[in-house]
Design an enzyme around this catalytic site. Structure first.
Site, PDB file in Angstrom:
ATOM      1  N   SER A 126     104.409 -11.532  19.110  1.00  0.00           N
ATOM      2  CA  SER A 126     103.134 -11.985  18.551  1.00  0.00           C
ATOM      3  C   SER A 126     103.340 -13.283  17.781  1.00  0.00           C
ATOM      4  CB  SER A 126     102.626 -10.901  17.598  1.00  0.00           C
ATOM      5  OG  SER A 126     101.586 -11.399  16.792  1.00  0.00           O
ATOM      6  N   TYR A 151     103.745  -4.449  10.523  1.00  0.00           N
ATOM      7  CA  TYR A 151     103.538  -4.728  11.958  1.00  0.00           C
ATOM      8  C   TYR A 151     104.270  -6.021  12.341  1.00  0.00           C
ATOM      9  CZ  TYR A 151     101.429  -6.514  16.185  1.00  0.00           C
ATOM     10  OH  TYR A 151     101.261  -7.065  17.446  1.00  0.00           O
ATOM     11  N   LYS A 155     107.756  -6.721  14.771  1.00  0.00           N
ATOM     12  CA  LYS A 155     107.880  -7.629  15.921  1.00  0.00           C
ATOM     13  C   LYS A 155     109.052  -8.593  15.695  1.00  0.00           C
ATOM     14  CE  LYS A 155     104.534  -6.165  18.466  1.00  0.00           C
ATOM     15  NZ  LYS A 155     104.826  -5.488  19.726  1.00  0.00           N
TER      16      LYS A 155
END
Ligand code: NAD
Ligand code: UFG
Length: 345
Positions: A126, A151, A155
């Site tokens: 992302s 989150y 990643k």
């Protein structure tokens, strides 16, 4: 060479669109998904669009025995890894679940791949890995990190694991695809984004206002240092994004190492521009109210797209008009998402 691709999380939003793109160019697809954020109805829709079957294992990527069975029963050529949890705000409340699914899940998968000798890997990363301090446009050579929520950190950590894995084992070939803001739906109107509960993301929220499920959009802040005061994002059509995965698979063949690629359209669009583009493309008005900023939002970011174009031969072809029309077609045809037809499979 085998044509079988394992797609973890293949029942989800980006996964289903990628399955269609893979089947269109002749890959056979195998999906592992625990349906924690998706409905099996979506797979039937994929089969309707492509006219080809999807081989589905319902289960968790944390289940090593299941993964061993999947690799033993098939001749897998490469893995595309979508499975994971993706809501930024939820990750602040449930860090253990996020690290468990996103990091441990990726490790279990990678170890199962190594054990079965499958070493081509495409990872759903992302733009969030660029963190809160990076200058725009984001270019792949920037240092990553400074992530601001579990989150994003998950990643970033998996990217580190993958870089180290590729450095240690020269048989691994890994593409880290850093998505910007995926929106839109397949032009058939059969598959699209189906958020559970109140949507976190802009386009699903707008679509639900337009279809009458929600009263008005809250625009999170109009006092940012941007032309109209609302945040700028790089929206990319999910059908283009799906195509990026097909290109990444082609790129992996004959390569080793790990490389990151931005998948974005390369320009910043404001929240108000999106509202106007939606209204213009669909003829449906979207009432909105400006409210205070949402914690954690960055004012503006978009992709430098040179590397994806140069090395993958990938560019985003679909414009704002298609993003809005396709979102609306999906939402209008499926006001309750997949739920209304979910057979509970
Ligand atoms: P999604 O939630 O629609 O799809 C993820 C799928 O993974 C779901 O079908 C879910 O049931 C499955 N899943 C989750 N945990 C699992 C587990 N432990 N075992 C098996 N299956 C599991 O999300 P999406 O929007 O399609 O995103 C796909 C990937 O792309 C995610 O990794 C996400 O973090 C990443 N990503 C998404 C965006 C975005 O805005 N949509 C942006 C950047 C990156
Ligand atoms: N927004 C609103 N109202 C809403 C929802 C969003 O005004 O109801 C605004 C946000 O403030 C932001 C823009 O619309 O300015 C886009 O917001 P999204 O939630 O759709 O997307 P984000 O850019 O916040 O998040 C996306 C992905 C995340 C990823 C992040 C950084 O959804 O997974 O980009 O890459 F972490």
């Amino acid at each position: 060479m085998s044509s079988q691709v394992l797609v973890t999380g293949g029942v989800g939003y980006i996964g289903t669109h990628t399955l269609v793109a893979l089947q269109e160019v002749g890959y056979d697809v195998i999906v592992v998904d625990n349906l924690c954020n998706s409905s099996a109805v979506a797979l039937q829709r994929v089969e309707t669009i492509s006219g080809k079957p999807v081989c589905f294992y319902r289960g968790d990527i944390l289940d090593r025995a299941l993964l061993n069975r999947v690799f033993a029963e098939n001749q897998i050529f490469a893995v595309i890894h979508f499975a994971g949890l993706k809501a930024v705000s939820e990750s602040l409340r449930k860090p253990i679940e996020y690290y468990q699914n996103n990091i441990i899940g990726s490790l279990v998968l990678l170890d199962a791949m190594r054990a079965s000798g499958v070493k081509r890997f495409v990872f759903s990363s992302s733009a969030t890995v660029y963190g809160s301090e990076a200058p725009v446009p984001y270019v792949e050579t920037l240092q990553t990190g400074n992530t601001t929520n579990p989150y994003g950190t998950s990643k970033w950590m998996v990217e580190q694991v993958l870089q180290d894995t590729a450095a240690a084992d020269s048989e691994f070939a890994i593409a880290l695809l850093r998505y910007f803001n995926p929106v839109g739906a397949h032009p058939s109107g059969l598959i699209g984004e189906d958020p559970q509960g109140i949507p976190n993301n802009l386009l699903p929220y707008i679509a639900q206002v337009a279809v009458g499920k929600r009263e008005e959009l809250s625009v999170f802040g109009d006092d940012y240092p941007t032309p109209d005061g609302t945040c700028l994002r790089d929206y990319v059509h999910v059908v283009d994004l799906a195509q990026g995965h097909v290109r990444a698979l082609e790129w992996l063949v004959g390569r080793t190492g790990a490389e990151a690629f931005n998948l974005g359209a390369g320009r910043g669009i404001s929240v108000l521009e999106i509202v106007r583009a939606f209204e213009h493309a669909t003829g449906v008005s979207v009432p909105f109210r400006v409210v205070s900023r949402r914690e954690g939002d960055l004012p503006a970011f978009w992709a430098d797209t040179f590397k994806a174009k140069q090395e993958l031969g990938w560019v985003a072809n679909l414009g704002l008009e298609e993003m809005m029309v396709d979102t609306w077609r999906w939402q209008n045809a499926n006001p309750q998402g997949y739920q209304a037809v979910d057979t509970g499979k």
